[in-house]
Scaffold this motif. Structure first.
Motif, PDB file in Angstrom:
ATOM      1  N   GLN A  65     -36.933  37.225  -6.952  1.00 31.40           N
ATOM      2  CA  GLN A  65     -37.325  35.894  -6.498  1.00 31.40           C
ATOM      3  C   GLN A  65     -37.692  35.929  -5.025  1.00 31.40           C
ATOM      4  N   ASP A  66     -37.172  36.915  -4.318  1.00 27.94           N
ATOM      5  CA  ASP A  66     -37.397  37.044  -2.878  1.00 27.94           C
ATOM      6  C   ASP A  66     -37.811  38.476  -2.572  1.00 27.94           C
ATOM      7  N   SER A  93     -41.858  33.422 -12.577  1.00 29.14           N
ATOM      8  CA  SER A  93     -40.683  32.733 -13.131  1.00 29.14           C
ATOM      9  C   SER A  93     -40.626  32.844 -14.649  1.00 29.14           C
ATOM     10  N   THR A 102     -31.804  35.410 -13.710  1.00 26.27           N
ATOM     11  CA  THR A 102     -31.643  34.154 -12.982  1.00 26.27           C
ATOM     12  C   THR A 102     -31.688  34.336 -11.469  1.00 26.27           C
ATOM     13  N   GLY A 103     -31.593  35.570 -11.018  1.00 26.78           N
ATOM     14  CA  GLY A 103     -31.665  35.837  -9.578  1.00 26.78           C
ATOM     15  C   GLY A 103     -32.528  37.056  -9.345  1.00 26.78           C
ATOM     16  N   ASN A 104     -32.112  37.918  -8.415  1.00 25.96           N
ATOM     17  CA  ASN A 104     -32.794  39.183  -8.208  1.00 25.96           C
ATOM     18  C   ASN A 104     -32.109  40.240  -9.072  1.00 25.96           C
ATOM     19  N   SER A 105     -32.926  41.025  -9.776  1.00 23.69           N
ATOM     20  CA  SER A 105     -32.362  42.001 -10.707  1.00 23.69           C
ATOM     21  C   SER A 105     -33.251  43.235 -10.784  1.00 23.69           C
ATOM     22  N   GLU A 120     -27.460  43.351 -11.133  1.00 26.95           N
ATOM     23  CA  GLU A 120     -27.666  41.981 -10.665  1.00 26.95           C
ATOM     24  C   GLU A 120     -26.686  41.639  -9.555  1.00 26.95           C
ATOM     25  N   GLY A 121     -26.891  40.475  -8.966  1.00 23.92           N
ATOM     26  CA  GLY A 121     -25.945  39.921  -8.000  1.00 23.92           C
ATOM     27  C   GLY A 121     -25.604  40.864  -6.862  1.00 23.92           C
ATOM     28  N   GLU A 125     -27.657  43.346  -4.115  1.00 29.66           N
ATOM     29  CA  GLU A 125     -27.565  43.074  -2.680  1.00 29.66           C
ATOM     30  C   GLU A 125     -27.095  44.300  -1.891  1.00 29.66           C
TER      31      GLU A 125
END
Length: 272
Positions: A65-66, A93, A102-105, A120-121, A125
């Motif tokens: 997403q980013d 999307s 649902t996030g960055n993966s 994920e999550g 990061e």
């Protein structure tokens, strides 16, 4: 004389301007050269992503997403490290929703068992090249996966039955045997995980002894079910699609070739 030189220079300049689009095209083509820096394939919609995944035994996709997070640059660096693995990237999307992101993966897709394995999550990061490399290497199972006790986590597969071809890669019959073994693997995709064990490597000796085989009995097939640790083995003079198919079918039907079944002192469940 000066007028003639000026006219000649003007014509050369005009010709150069006309050639600029062609020069630009050549530069664009050069990006496809093997020596050029490779980038992940951009996937802009669901059909493109599905086609990309279906075309490879193993594919790695970055769903972001980013694009400014550090994980993106780490992901892109993997393209150079694993040139035989296709890498895709998407920010769409619709694509993210299709793959339940649902996030960055960062996700690895395996054709052999239709698995989607996700980072994920916090895992994304805190990702670095070492962690991402290990994730790819541990989970990259192909139609036929060569056994490696360090990097291949075979117990990570949802396929509970593993078939091993124990054979030296230095054998004159190796190439033809592998071709037939791969043909048979397609018949059991999603049911049996096909593995090659190079018996010419010293550290693979423990795999041979696990199945109570000696090198003089090789090549051989060995089959193992992780759920109950049941196994069987079949020495053979020559690897054929029919032999592999019959051996797998027999095991799936509960027919064991080995005569003696040890009820005591079963080998502890370990990753071979």
């Amino acid at each position: 004389m000066e007028a003639a030189q000026f006219t000649c220079l003007f014509l050369l300049l005009l010709l150069a301007c006309e050639l600029l689009p062609e020069v630009g095209a050549e530069v664009e083509k050069s990006s496809d050269d093997p020596g050029a820096t490779q980038e992940p394939t951009w996937l802009t919609d669901v059909p493109a992503a599905m086609e990309f995944i279906a075309a490879a035994e193993v594919a790695v996709l970055g769903f972001f997403q980013d694009l400014e997070i550090p994980a993106v640059s780490v992901f892109r660096s993997m393209v150079q490290k694993y040139p035989d693995v296709p890498f895709g990237i998407s920010t769409d999307s619709g694509v993210l929703a299709h793959y339940n992101v649902t996030g960055n993966s960062i996700s690895l897709f395996r054709l052999v068992d239709n698995e989607q394995l996700d980072l994920e999550g916090e895992d994304v990061e805190s990702i670095d090249e070492t962690k991402l490399s290990r994730f790819i290497e541990i989970n990259s199972l192909y139609l036929v996966t060569e056994y490696n006790p360090v990097t291949v986590g075979l117990f990570n597969s949802v396929i509970q039955i593993h078939l091993l071809l124990l054979m030296s890669k230095a054998s004159p019959e190796y190439e033809e045997s592998m071709r037939r073994y791969q043909q048979a693997a397609q018949l059991f995709r999603g049911k049996v995980l096909f593995i090659l064990v190079d018996s010419g490597l010293q550290h693979n000796g423990k795999v041979i002894s696990f199945f109570k085989l000696s090198k003089s009995q090789l090549p051989a097939l060995a089959i193992y079910r992780t759920l109950d640790e049941e196994w069987d083995a079949l020495p053979m003079a020559e690897v054929s699609v029919e032999q592999v198919q019959n051996f797998c079918d027999g095991f799936l039907q509960g027919k064991l070739l080995r005569e003696n079944h040890e009820s005591e002192g079963k080998t502890p469940k370990v990753e071979l």
